[in-house]
Design a protein around this motif. Structure first.
Motif, PDB file in Angstrom:
ATOM      1  N   GLN A   5       0.819  -1.209   0.000  1.00 47.51           N
ATOM      2  CA  GLN A   5       0.000   0.000   0.000  1.00 47.51           C
ATOM      3  C   GLN A   5       0.856   1.264   0.000  1.00 47.51           C
ATOM      4  OE1 GLN A   5      -3.552   0.248  -0.022  1.00 47.51           O
ATOM      5  NE2 GLN A   5      -2.998   2.368  -0.487  1.00 47.51           N
ATOM      6  N   LEU A   8       2.115   1.994  -3.486  1.00 43.73           N
ATOM      7  CA  LEU A   8       1.084   2.545  -4.366  1.00 43.73           C
ATOM      8  C   LEU A   8       0.824   4.011  -4.050  1.00 43.73           C
ATOM      9  CD1 LEU A   8      -1.464  -0.423  -4.481  1.00 43.73           C
ATOM     10  CD2 LEU A   8       0.177   0.261  -6.233  1.00 43.73           C
ATOM     11  N   ASP A   9       0.799   4.346  -2.773  1.00 47.23           N
ATOM     12  CA  ASP A   9       0.602   5.745  -2.386  1.00 47.23           C
ATOM     13  C   ASP A   9       1.722   6.623  -2.947  1.00 47.23           C
ATOM     14  OD1 ASP A   9      -1.568   4.834  -0.991  1.00 47.23           O
ATOM     15  OD2 ASP A   9      -0.727   5.157   0.998  1.00 47.23           O
ATOM     16  N   SER A  10       2.959   6.158  -2.793  1.00 45.91           N
ATOM     17  CA  SER A  10       4.110   6.952  -3.232  1.00 45.91           C
ATOM     18  C   SER A  10       4.172   7.060  -4.763  1.00 45.91           C
ATOM     19  CB  SER A  10       5.412   6.332  -2.713  1.00 45.91           C
ATOM     20  OG  SER A  10       5.448   6.340  -1.301  1.00 45.91           O
ATOM     21  N   ALA A  12       1.601   6.946  -6.810  1.00 44.20           N
ATOM     22  CA  ALA A  12       0.530   7.858  -7.215  1.00 44.20           C
ATOM     23  C   ALA A  12       0.919   9.312  -6.962  1.00 44.20           C
ATOM     24  CB  ALA A  12      -0.753   7.511  -6.463  1.00 44.20           C
ATOM     25  N   ARG A  13       1.523   9.577  -5.830  1.00 44.87           N
ATOM     26  CA  ARG A  13       1.945  10.947  -5.517  1.00 44.87           C
ATOM     27  C   ARG A  13       3.030  11.425  -6.484  1.00 44.87           C
ATOM     28  NH1 ARG A  13       0.214  13.211  -0.810  1.00 44.87           N
ATOM     29  NH2 ARG A  13      -0.758  11.854   0.735  1.00 44.87           N
ATOM     30  N   TRP A  49      -3.599  12.717  -6.998  1.00 42.50           N
ATOM     31  CA  TRP A  49      -2.869  11.545  -6.514  1.00 42.50           C
ATOM     32  C   TRP A  49      -3.822  10.529  -5.909  1.00 42.50           C
ATOM     33  CZ3 TRP A  49      -2.315   8.913  -1.997  1.00 42.50           C
ATOM     34  CH2 TRP A  49      -2.761   9.533  -0.817  1.00 42.50           C
ATOM     35  N   LYS A  50      -4.865  11.015  -5.221  1.00 45.53           N
ATOM     36  CA  LYS A  50      -5.827  10.094  -4.618  1.00 45.53           C
ATOM     37  C   LYS A  50      -6.634   9.379  -5.692  1.00 45.53           C
ATOM     38  CE  LYS A  50      -7.656   8.247  -0.968  1.00 45.53           C
ATOM     39  NZ  LYS A  50      -6.847   7.387  -0.077  1.00 45.53           N
ATOM     40  N   GLN A  53      -4.378   6.673  -6.819  1.00 49.76           N
ATOM     41  CA  GLN A  53      -4.214   5.643  -5.783  1.00 49.76           C
ATOM     42  C   GLN A  53      -5.435   4.735  -5.727  1.00 49.76           C
ATOM     43  OE1 GLN A  53      -5.916   5.519  -2.632  1.00 49.76           O
ATOM     44  NE2 GLN A  53      -4.444   4.737  -1.150  1.00 49.76           N
ATOM     45  N   VAL A  57      -5.143   0.720  -6.482  1.00 52.18           N
ATOM     46  CA  VAL A  57      -5.546  -0.262  -5.472  1.00 52.18           C
ATOM     47  C   VAL A  57      -6.678  -1.132  -5.991  1.00 52.18           C
ATOM     48  CG1 VAL A  57      -6.589  -0.539  -3.193  1.00 52.18           C
ATOM     49  CG2 VAL A  57      -4.755   1.127  -3.519  1.00 52.18           C
TER      50      VAL A  57
END
Length: 268
Positions: A5, A8-10, A12-13, A49-50, A53, A57
């Motif tokens: 997770q 994926l966050d990084s 996307a950012r 970015w969200k 993400q 996901v």
């Protein structure tokens, strides 16, 4: 193998914060057959970015593989998509590699995603960056060189920081002359010949003209040794110690300092 997770966050950012527009995100999600939360729908107010993400996901959970996410990265990082803004490509790539290297991957200049030796933590890279910067500051190197000692440049290895520092000299030559070539051709055209575009001394004596020729040879050699190999190979493993990297950075500092005092001789 799945992305964690945090990865994926990084990812996307990195892709969203460093440059992809909302329309580009929508286009790429369609190409990669990922679900998309339309950010302009009533009641929806999510950042770029969200939005990415959520799509990443959702796709990974549905397929239990990361193939579509890797395809998205390749499509987003294809150099052809950044011709109008090359700086954006570099900013995205090195922010992206901070996340990918923790997963044992990296994005190349060509936009390909390849396996790489996994970095354990960013804090390790930051410690290396502080140590190298301190060593270079003791040598009083040029400020342009110090820019290449940040953690994001050293997550990969010292060779990568050296390569980028050498590229900074090429970028400086292009900005000084308006040319668009690269490598040895650029060095020869700008600094070589009977009447160079840039001269590091008055070129009034044989010794001064010889110094100019030597400068061209030295810079051309550095480009061939430290800039070209990784630009033309998919992956290269050059064991390089911190001391070696500092020595080369000092040489790059010399290039910048001589260019600080360079002049444009009148052309007949």
């Amino acid at each position: 193998m799945l992305f964690e997770q945090s990865h994926l966050d990084s990812i996307a950012r990195a892709l969203a914060d460093e440059g992809l527009t909302g329309s580009e995100i929508g286009h790429l999600l369609r190409i990669c057959k990922m679900g998309d939360f339309d950010p302009v729908s009533p009641g929806m107010n999510i950042t770029k970015w969200k939005r990415l993400q959520i799509a990443f996901v959702g796709k990974q959970n549905a397929t239990q593989e990361r193939r579509a996410i890797l395809q998205f990265i390749r499509e987003a990082m294809a150099p052809a998509n950044h011709l109008s803004n090359p700086g954006r490509h570099e900013a995205m790539r090195y922010r992206l590699n901070q996340a990918l290297l923790l997963a044992g991957l990296q994005c190349t200049e060509e936009g390909k995603v390849e396996t790489a030796e996994a970095a354990t933590t960013l804090s390790q890279a930051e410690n290396r960056a502080r140590s190298m910067r301190a060593g270079l500051e003791r040598r009083n190197v040029h400020p342009e060189v110090l820019r290449f000692c940040a953690a994001e440049w050293l997550v990969d290895d010292y060779f990568h920081a050296v390569q980028e520092a050498v590229k900074s000299v090429m970028d400086r030559l292009r900005k000084s002359t308006g040319l668009t070539t690269d490598g040895g051709e650029l060095v020869s055209f700008v600094l070589g010949g009977e009447t160079p575009m840039l001269a590091i001394n008055p070129r009034q004596t044989k010794s001064q003209r010889d110094e100019q020729k030597g400068f061209v040879n030295l810079l051309t050699g550095a480009v061939g040794m430290f800039r070209n190999p990784t630009a033309h190979e998919a992956r290269i493993h050059w064991p390089m110690s911190q001391q070696d990297a500092e020595d080369i950075m000092s040489m790059v500092s010399l290039f910048h300092r001589r260019l600080d005092g360079a002049t444009m001789p009148p052309r007949v």
